[in-house]
Scaffold this active site. Sequence first.
Site, PDB file in Angstrom:
ATOM      1  N   HIS A 135      36.214  34.984  46.737  1.00  0.00           N
ATOM      2  CA  HIS A 135      35.467  33.811  46.469  1.00  0.00           C
ATOM      3  C   HIS A 135      34.675  33.223  47.576  1.00  0.00           C
ATOM      4  O   HIS A 135      33.949  32.537  47.597  1.00  0.00           O
ATOM      5  CB  HIS A 135      36.233  32.546  45.693  1.00  0.00           C
ATOM      6  CG  HIS A 135      36.589  32.990  44.363  1.00  0.00           C
ATOM      7  ND1 HIS A 135      35.839  33.613  43.170  1.00  0.00           N
ATOM      8  CD2 HIS A 135      37.988  33.031  43.745  1.00  0.00           C
ATOM      9  CE1 HIS A 135      36.507  33.719  42.056  1.00  0.00           C
ATOM     10  NE2 HIS A 135      37.647  33.459  42.340  1.00  0.00           N
ATOM     11  N   HIS A 167      38.426  36.734  37.539  1.00  0.00           N
ATOM     12  CA  HIS A 167      37.323  35.710  37.858  1.00  0.00           C
ATOM     13  C   HIS A 167      36.442  36.630  38.840  1.00  0.00           C
ATOM     14  O   HIS A 167      36.449  37.579  39.298  1.00  0.00           O
ATOM     15  CB  HIS A 167      38.051  34.696  38.768  1.00  0.00           C
ATOM     16  CG  HIS A 167      38.989  33.986  38.365  1.00  0.00           C
ATOM     17  ND1 HIS A 167      40.293  34.230  38.638  1.00  0.00           N
ATOM     18  CD2 HIS A 167      38.987  33.012  37.427  1.00  0.00           C
ATOM     19  CE1 HIS A 167      40.917  33.468  38.013  1.00  0.00           C
ATOM     20  NE2 HIS A 167      40.419  32.619  37.299  1.00  0.00           N
ATOM     21  N   ASP A 227      39.620  41.625  39.366  1.00  0.00           N
ATOM     22  CA  ASP A 227      40.227  40.306  39.187  1.00  0.00           C
ATOM     23  C   ASP A 227      39.382  39.700  37.860  1.00  0.00           C
ATOM     24  O   ASP A 227      38.266  40.049  37.611  1.00  0.00           O
ATOM     25  CB  ASP A 227      39.825  39.376  40.455  1.00  0.00           C
ATOM     26  CG  ASP A 227      40.456  38.140  40.351  1.00  0.00           C
ATOM     27  OD1 ASP A 227      41.663  37.965  41.094  1.00  0.00           O
ATOM     28  OD2 ASP A 227      40.178  37.380  39.923  1.00  0.00           O
TER      29      ASP A 227
HETATM   30 ZN   LIG Z   1      41.305  35.667  40.000  1.00  0.00          ZN
END
Ligand SMILES: [Zn+2]
Length: 334
Positions: free
Chosen positions: A124, A161, A159
């Site tokens: 991220h 996300h 992942d």
């Molecule tokens: Zn994640």
Amino acid sequence: MKAIVAGPLVAPAHEYRGHPERPSRVEAVAAGIDDLDLGSDRVDAPERAATFDELVRVHDPSYLRKLAAFCEEGGGKVDPDTYATPISWDAACAAAGAGLAAVDALANGRADVAFVAARPPGHHALANRAMGFCLINNVAVAAAQLADAGERVLIVDWDVHHGNGTEALFWDDDRICYVSTHQDRIYPGTGAASDTGGTAAPGLTVNIPLPAGATGDVMERALDDVVSPVVERFAPTWVLVSAGFDAHRDDPLASLELSSGDYARMATIVRGYAPNAGRLAVFLEGGYDLDALRASTAATLGALVGASSPAEAPTSGGPGIEAVARARSVHAAA
Ligand SMILES: [Zn+2]
């Protein structure tokens, strides 16, 4: 098959009270690797910190200086999800360095695959901003180093996300292909199938958002139907995996329904994307249920090196085939 294991497996105490991204995660991963009993097929990479020059390949120097100073002054919350402590700068540099050490060891022919068991995670993190538990984008630092050396790098991010940081860093970079499977409509909210890369790298960002409840058979279809044709066209010389294990059904942060056996099957498919042995490195990202993390680590690395591990049965029957078809049509037209 030999495996490089890289990371500070005894995690530095990058820790914040009650936060799910905690030191015991890397202990669970280390236990999962130990479960494989690799013996002399396990090669531990030397621990080292990434240097400032290595980090500025993807991060703004001013961001890095601010982050280091913030840690030195005692740290705290960087945003509502993300924390830093006095030792977090060192921990983040060690995590990024573990990825570089793994890639170096593979390039030197020391093993067939590498597993980077490092935290904090990275996918991220943006050029100038920490977010989503991530301070420095570990997989991006390694990918940028390889690309600068003339390699074509495929990043597969499974992942749960979306790896918004990695996507943004390489959005317009035709040396790097970024692929993400993730649960739709959860943090960080990015990763639409229609987001396919900038004008300098059209079609080299591949997003496959999946609905809650999606199972391993859907994930395999996503890889086979959407990702494999893109990979064939891109022809990577290296493959890096952003391996979050938070798509496991026991994970407390999300709602996909994978088992450790599904991770083994995904790893086998992704291994086929690497042109040769010694060109595949797996980077730990998320995964917050310790038992799932341990089992999924063993299943993934076991599949990559051909070591048996007692993985759970693969899952099937969940929703998401329509979402795979949509992503497929986007990339068939690209
Ligand atoms: Zn994640």
